[in-house]
Design an enzyme around this catalytic site. Sequence first.
Site, short mmCIF file in Angstrom:
data_model
loop_
_atom_site.label_atom_id
_atom_site.label_comp_id
_atom_site.label_asym_id
_atom_site.label_seq_id
_atom_site.Cartn_x
_atom_site.Cartn_y
_atom_site.Cartn_z
N ARG A 38 4.10 13.83 4.58
CA ARG A 38 4.79 14.91 5.07
C ARG A 38 3.85 16.10 5.40
O ARG A 38 4.00 16.98 6.08
CB ARG A 38 5.86 15.45 4.01
CG ARG A 38 7.00 14.36 3.86
CD ARG A 38 7.90 14.77 2.61
NE ARG A 38 6.88 14.45 1.33
CZ ARG A 38 7.53 14.60 0.24
NH1 ARG A 38 8.86 14.77 0.01
NH2 ARG A 38 6.80 14.43 -0.58
N VAL A 65 9.55 9.66 4.88
CA VAL A 65 9.92 8.27 4.88
C VAL A 65 11.41 8.06 4.68
O VAL A 65 12.20 7.29 5.10
CB VAL A 65 9.20 7.45 3.90
CG1 VAL A 65 7.52 7.36 4.55
CG2 VAL A 65 9.20 7.70 2.78
N ASN A 91 3.02 2.41 0.81
CA ASN A 91 2.49 3.06 -0.20
C ASN A 91 3.32 4.27 -0.78
O ASN A 91 3.61 4.49 -2.05
CB ASN A 91 1.04 3.46 -0.12
CG ASN A 91 0.64 4.69 -1.30
OD1 ASN A 91 0.47 4.08 -2.56
ND2 ASN A 91 0.22 5.80 -0.93
N SER A 144 4.45 -1.71 -8.66
CA SER A 144 4.25 -1.20 -9.90
C SER A 144 4.75 -1.99 -11.11
O SER A 144 5.43 -3.21 -10.91
CB SER A 144 5.24 0.04 -9.88
OG SER A 144 4.79 0.50 -11.54
N TYR A 157 13.69 4.68 -11.23
CA TYR A 157 12.11 4.48 -10.69
C TYR A 157 11.82 2.91 -10.95
O TYR A 157 11.41 2.22 -10.04
CB TYR A 157 11.34 5.34 -11.44
CG TYR A 157 9.82 4.92 -10.85
CD1 TYR A 157 9.69 5.12 -9.52
CD2 TYR A 157 8.91 3.97 -11.98
CE1 TYR A 157 8.32 4.68 -9.19
CE2 TYR A 157 7.34 3.77 -11.41
CZ TYR A 157 7.20 4.16 -10.02
OH TYR A 157 6.07 3.79 -9.45
N PRO A 187 0.42 -1.72 -9.63
CA PRO A 187 -0.41 -1.14 -10.73
C PRO A 187 0.10 -0.64 -12.01
O PRO A 187 1.53 -0.39 -11.82
CB PRO A 187 -1.20 -0.18 -9.97
CG PRO A 187 -0.65 -0.08 -8.84
CD PRO A 187 0.57 -0.68 -8.52
N VAL A 190 -1.80 4.84 -13.45
CA VAL A 190 -3.05 5.25 -12.33
C VAL A 190 -2.99 6.91 -12.43
O VAL A 190 -1.86 7.36 -12.13
CB VAL A 190 -2.71 4.95 -10.98
CG1 VAL A 190 -3.97 5.09 -10.01
CG2 VAL A 190 -2.33 3.52 -11.00
N THR A 192 -2.98 10.13 -10.89
CA THR A 192 -2.85 10.71 -9.54
C THR A 192 -1.95 11.67 -9.58
O THR A 192 -1.75 12.34 -10.80
CB THR A 192 -2.09 9.67 -8.52
OG1 THR A 192 -0.92 9.35 -9.14
CG2 THR A 192 -2.83 8.31 -8.60
P1 NDP Z 1 0.76 10.67 -5.46
O1 NDP Z 1 2.01 11.75 -5.88
O2 NDP Z 1 -0.59 11.19 -5.91
O3 NDP Z 1 0.97 10.38 -4.05
C1 NDP Z 1 2.30 10.05 -3.29
C2 NDP Z 1 2.17 10.11 -1.75
O4 NDP Z 1 3.47 9.76 -1.22
C3 NDP Z 1 1.62 11.34 -1.38
O5 NDP Z 1 0.75 11.03 -0.32
C4 NDP Z 1 2.93 12.13 -0.71
O6 NDP Z 1 2.70 12.65 0.49
C5 NDP Z 1 3.56 10.79 -0.32
N1 NDP Z 1 5.24 10.85 0.01
C6 NDP Z 1 6.01 10.96 -1.12
N2 NDP Z 1 7.26 11.08 -0.71
C7 NDP Z 1 7.36 11.24 0.33
C8 NDP Z 1 7.99 11.08 1.59
N3 NDP Z 1 9.23 11.37 1.34
N4 NDP Z 1 7.57 10.88 2.92
C9 NDP Z 1 6.33 10.57 2.99
N5 NDP Z 1 5.23 10.62 2.15
C10 NDP Z 1 5.89 10.94 1.09
O7 NDP Z 1 1.04 9.33 -6.03
P2 NDP Z 1 0.62 7.96 -6.15
O8 NDP Z 1 -0.71 7.87 -5.31
O9 NDP Z 1 0.39 7.60 -7.80
O10 NDP Z 1 1.82 6.91 -5.72
C11 NDP Z 1 1.66 6.09 -4.58
C12 NDP Z 1 2.27 4.82 -4.88
O11 NDP Z 1 1.99 4.31 -5.88
C13 NDP Z 1 3.73 5.08 -5.21
O12 NDP Z 1 4.64 4.30 -4.52
C14 NDP Z 1 4.08 4.74 -6.59
O13 NDP Z 1 5.13 4.57 -6.77
C15 NDP Z 1 2.94 3.70 -6.95
N6 NDP Z 1 2.39 3.66 -8.32
C16 NDP Z 1 1.91 4.63 -8.78
C17 NDP Z 1 1.26 4.58 -10.20
C18 NDP Z 1 0.70 5.67 -10.88
O14 NDP Z 1 0.73 5.54 -12.24
N7 NDP Z 1 0.21 6.73 -10.49
C19 NDP Z 1 1.42 3.26 -10.82
C20 NDP Z 1 2.01 2.17 -9.75
C21 NDP Z 1 2.47 2.51 -8.72
P3 NDP Z 1 3.43 14.20 0.88
O15 NDP Z 1 3.85 14.61 -0.40
O16 NDP Z 1 2.26 14.64 1.49
O17 NDP Z 1 4.52 13.83 1.74
C1 8X3 Z 2 3.82 4.29 -11.91
C2 8X3 Z 2 3.44 3.94 -13.32
O1 8X3 Z 2 4.03 3.38 -15.79
O2 8X3 Z 2 5.01 5.42 -14.84
O3 8X3 Z 2 4.54 3.10 -11.50
O4 8X3 Z 2 5.89 3.36 -14.21
S1 8X3 Z 2 4.65 4.31 -14.74
#
Ligand code: NDP
Ligand code: 8X3
Length: 258
Positions: A38, A65, A91, A144, A157, A187, A190, A192
């Site tokens: 976004r 999305v 992602n 995840s 979630y 994963p 992580v 982030t």
């Molecule tokens: P971040 O919050 O760092 O990144 C999330 C990304 O998703 C951003 O780039 C954001 O971009 C984008 N996003 C969120 N909502 C929308 C939307 N409505 N439309 C378009 N883009 C969107 O989180 P992560 O990198 O950790 O998350 C990435 C993926 O990894 C997710 O699916 C998460 O569930 C998964 N995950 C994360 C883990 C963790 O521990 N961090 C572990 C396992 C899985 P913007 O806001 O600019 O739109």
């Molecule tokens: C994100 C990791 O442990 O918060 O998928 O569910 S956790």
Amino acid sequence: MEQIKGKIVLITGATSGIGLSCAKVFAREGARLILTARRIDILKSIAVELKKEFGTEAVTLQMDVRDYNSVKSAVASLDSSLKPVDILINNAGMTRGLDKIHEGKVEDWEETIDTNIKGVLFVLREILPGMAERQKGHVIYIGSTAGHDVYPGGSVYCATKFAVKALAQSTRVDVLDKFVKVTSVDPGMVETNFSKVRFPEDPARAENVYKGLMPLTPDDVAETVLFAASRPWHVNINQIIMTPIAQASSNFINKKTG
Ligand code: NDP
Ligand code: 8X3
């Protein structure tokens, strides 16, 4: 090994975390990138940085999305030379809060379900038909550990990530005769912006999630995505579950590793 150089790679959620690390890793390997999210201004500055660091061209597309029309028109606006996407990294994802299910907020549920299930499907719907027609392509879902085990307060979630697991399996079955690869990289913890988005009013709570342990980095995940994407043509990596050494599953965490 499959060459990544020159491949067209579309990444959702490329402004932050795992998506941003994927952008860097695939830029380093010489992919032609389509970065989506976004926050278009952030995407544009990432594209400039990637060009500087790796000499890679990256096209940026603003899309939410959750909104099928936004996804559809963003993909339709691509130059025809970039339409045959080779690798989709599905992602983008998020959640809000850690409420018990009987106390959960309906608006949080809707945002999480709309992003993590409908969003993943909307992007898939625009990209997968071309792959199926060309009999070539790779869909990589970011699932995840939350799609394997539930944890207290994780209900919706976790349900969305169980759904992502089902969608990855279904995609693999449905395009079996189309030579499209399908992988889910799943994963554990992580570090982030995920927890900052989860607890927007409470940065200390977000920070505390990773205190006392060494979590995965987004680069760890991106390198794993690259591994899956670069196997020989006949090899499909179905699923990779990865955690930091401090984590055995969603519910078993060793907080003495930080
Ligand atoms: P971040 O919050 O760092 O990144 C999330 C990304 O998703 C951003 O780039 C954001 O971009 C984008 N996003 C969120 N909502 C929308 C939307 N409505 N439309 C378009 N883009 C969107 O989180 P992560 O990198 O950790 O998350 C990435 C993926 O990894 C997710 O699916 C998460 O569930 C998964 N995950 C994360 C883990 C963790 O521990 N961090 C572990 C396992 C899985 P913007 O806001 O600019 O739109
Ligand atoms: C994100 C990791 O442990 O918060 O998928 O569910 S956790």
